[in-house]
Write an enzyme that holds these catalytic residues in place. Sequence first.
Site, PDB file in Angstrom:
ATOM      1  N   LYS A  88      45.295  53.134  39.677  1.00  0.00           N
ATOM      2  CA  LYS A  88      45.046  52.994  38.244  1.00  0.00           C
ATOM      3  C   LYS A  88      44.145  54.127  37.741  1.00  0.00           C
ATOM      4  O   LYS A  88      44.312  54.610  36.613  1.00  0.00           O
ATOM      5  CB  LYS A  88      44.421  51.628  37.934  1.00  0.00           C
ATOM      6  CG  LYS A  88      45.391  50.459  38.039  1.00  0.00           C
ATOM      7  CD  LYS A  88      46.456  50.488  36.943  1.00  0.00           C
ATOM      8  CE  LYS A  88      47.276  49.219  36.906  1.00  0.00           C
ATOM      9  NZ  LYS A  88      48.240  49.170  35.804  1.00  0.00           N
TER      10      LYS A  88
ATOM     11  N   ASN B 111      54.123  49.782  31.649  1.00  0.00           N
ATOM     12  CA  ASN B 111      53.298  48.580  31.651  1.00  0.00           C
ATOM     13  C   ASN B 111      53.315  47.853  32.998  1.00  0.00           C
ATOM     14  O   ASN B 111      52.377  47.144  33.336  1.00  0.00           O
ATOM     15  CB  ASN B 111      53.798  47.644  30.536  1.00  0.00           C
ATOM     16  CG  ASN B 111      53.296  46.237  30.656  1.00  0.00           C
ATOM     17  OD1 ASN B 111      52.130  45.964  30.445  1.00  0.00           O
ATOM     18  ND2 ASN B 111      54.194  45.319  31.012  1.00  0.00           N
TER      19      ASN B 111
ATOM     20  N   TYR C 154      44.691  49.417  44.316  1.00  0.00           N
ATOM     21  CA  TYR C 154      44.907  49.199  42.884  1.00  0.00           C
ATOM     22  C   TYR C 154      43.997  50.099  42.050  1.00  0.00           C
ATOM     23  O   TYR C 154      44.451  50.800  41.140  1.00  0.00           O
ATOM     24  CB  TYR C 154      44.653  47.728  42.561  1.00  0.00           C
ATOM     25  CG  TYR C 154      44.953  47.326  41.137  1.00  0.00           C
ATOM     26  CD1 TYR C 154      46.263  47.162  40.698  1.00  0.00           C
ATOM     27  CD2 TYR C 154      43.914  47.082  40.235  1.00  0.00           C
ATOM     28  CE1 TYR C 154      46.545  46.778  39.394  1.00  0.00           C
ATOM     29  CE2 TYR C 154      44.187  46.685  38.935  1.00  0.00           C
ATOM     30  CZ  TYR C 154      45.500  46.538  38.512  1.00  0.00           C
ATOM     31  OH  TYR C 154      45.768  46.157  37.222  1.00  0.00           O
TER      32      TYR C 154
END
Length: 241
Positions: A145, A77, A141
């Site tokens: 991701k 997470n 990012y």
Amino acid sequence: MNKYTAVITGGSKGIGADLGQRLIVKGYDVVSLSRGAPEWSDARLHHVEVDLLDAAATEQAACEIAAAHNVTHFVHNAGIIWPNLVEEVNASDLTGLTQIHLGAPLILLQAFLPVMKANHFGRVMFNGSRAALGVPTRTAYSATKAGIIGMARTWALELAPHGITVNVVSPGPVQTDNFWDIIPKGSEREADLAKRIPVGRLGTTRDISNAFMFFCDPENSFVTGQNLFVCGGGSVGALSL
């Protein structure tokens, strides 16, 4: 199998904390990995302090957890945004976010796999992002991701014969510290963004943990290699943060 132990990176607050608390209610033990102490406590919560940007420290923590716990669930997470326009992105941004979003879960899973395979059971989950589809100022990012999705699908194929599922939950804008680090809490910008999300509001930690709870469920063994957008409809069309 009657006893479950979930390892949650970034379990000290936000989405990770909400998920950990819900799993404990269901009788799980929870091991939280984070740089700071958890903002919550419970007799079944175990905390490991580690900086997941540090590969060596992550490996040490992984070995310690694997030796002390029979890990059945692993939820990666933890994450960092580090926003920059393309002209200002440094190679170190890519290196750092690759380590925390991809390198750290690889190190941790490798430590937990022997027990999962021996038990012929495991649930592996990632916190992805709607930003994998592209968002301004998210070069490093978005790239890392998006990498999570490819890695999760590969793991899903490799681990399915061992009773281990691998899935991704990809949130849209959610009311967490990471979000408020970029968009000030209670600001006009925040209100404007909420209006532009198809459902007309920002996400909550509970919205995201709901999806993780589905993938955690031992009964959901026929769902693997999936990426579930929990974004209020933001993945359907363009959404600029």
